[in-house]
Enzyme design. Structure first.
Site, PDB file in Angstrom:
ATOM      1  N   HIS A  57      56.567 -26.999 -16.529  1.00 53.87           N
ATOM      2  CA  HIS A  57      57.788 -26.735 -17.287  1.00 53.87           C
ATOM      3  C   HIS A  57      57.552 -26.350 -18.756  1.00 53.87           C
ATOM      4  O   HIS A  57      58.521 -26.069 -19.463  1.00 53.87           O
ATOM      5  CB  HIS A  57      58.689 -27.971 -17.246  1.00 53.87           C
ATOM      6  CG  HIS A  57      58.065 -29.133 -17.944  1.00 53.87           C
ATOM      7  ND1 HIS A  57      57.080 -29.896 -17.351  1.00 53.87           N
ATOM      8  CD2 HIS A  57      58.235 -29.625 -19.194  1.00 53.87           C
ATOM      9  CE1 HIS A  57      56.688 -30.823 -18.215  1.00 53.87           C
ATOM     10  NE2 HIS A  57      57.368 -30.679 -19.337  1.00 53.87           N
ATOM     11  N   HIS A  72      59.109 -24.116 -23.848  1.00 55.84           N
ATOM     12  CA  HIS A  72      59.598 -25.146 -22.920  1.00 55.84           C
ATOM     13  C   HIS A  72      60.582 -24.473 -21.972  1.00 55.84           C
ATOM     14  O   HIS A  72      61.595 -23.937 -22.410  1.00 55.84           O
ATOM     15  CB  HIS A  72      60.271 -26.275 -23.706  1.00 55.84           C
ATOM     16  CG  HIS A  72      60.268 -27.578 -22.979  1.00 55.84           C
ATOM     17  ND1 HIS A  72      61.126 -27.858 -21.948  1.00 55.84           N
ATOM     18  CD2 HIS A  72      59.479 -28.662 -23.120  1.00 55.84           C
ATOM     19  CE1 HIS A  72      60.880 -29.080 -21.499  1.00 55.84           C
ATOM     20  NE2 HIS A  72      59.870 -29.587 -22.197  1.00 55.84           N
TER      21      HIS A  72
END
Length: 149
Positions: A57, A72
């Site tokens: 992620h 992110h």
């Protein structure tokens, strides 16, 4: 100065609009955020450098001048435990700007109850070190998001 480019295509919204206090409060550093287009895609490196941190992620690429850029992919997506993300590189790899690093689907992230918004952060930088910060409008992969002195 280095040019930090967009790792995804979407709409720039700025960090203040990120639904997470760590990012919206610039606690890890200044930068911006992208609300990505929906559908399967690849997140690319925003700078040329070495992948020093890599998770399904999120990733950090550090350039030759020591500038670390965090991307992110979504908010609270660590809770998905990697489901829906495919790593395309390894930690320690040298990558070029625009090289695909993670394959993912923002629509699937959203369907899983998480925000697909992507903060792009200049780690450990002072806000005044950034210039030409893009916080609104459409951006495509490779468009400049900010300069970093």
């Amino acid at each position: 100065m280095i040019d930090v480019t967009s790792p995804v295509t979407g709409k720039a919204i700025g960090l203040a609009a990120v639904p997470d206090p760590v990012f919206s409060g610039s606690m890890v550093g200044p930068g911006t955020a992208i609300d990505p287009g929906r559908g399967a895609t690849e997140a690319v490196s925003p700078v040329e450098g070495i992948v020093v941190s890599l998770h399904p992620h999120a990733f950090v690429v550090v350039d030759e001048g020591g500038h670390g850029v965090l991307t992110h992919l979504g908010i609270d997506t660590v809770q998905l435990k990697g489901q829906g993300f495919e790593l395309l590189v390894s930690k320690g790899d040298t990558v070029r700007r625009g090289q695909p690093l993670v394959r993912w689907d923002p629509a699937a992230v959203e369907a899983g109850g998480k925000s697909p918004i992507c903060p792009v952060v200049a780690l450990d930088a002072m806000p005044e070190a950034l210039s030409d910060l893009v916080e609104s409008g459409d951006v495509r992969v490779g468009d400049s998001l900010f300069g970093w002195v």
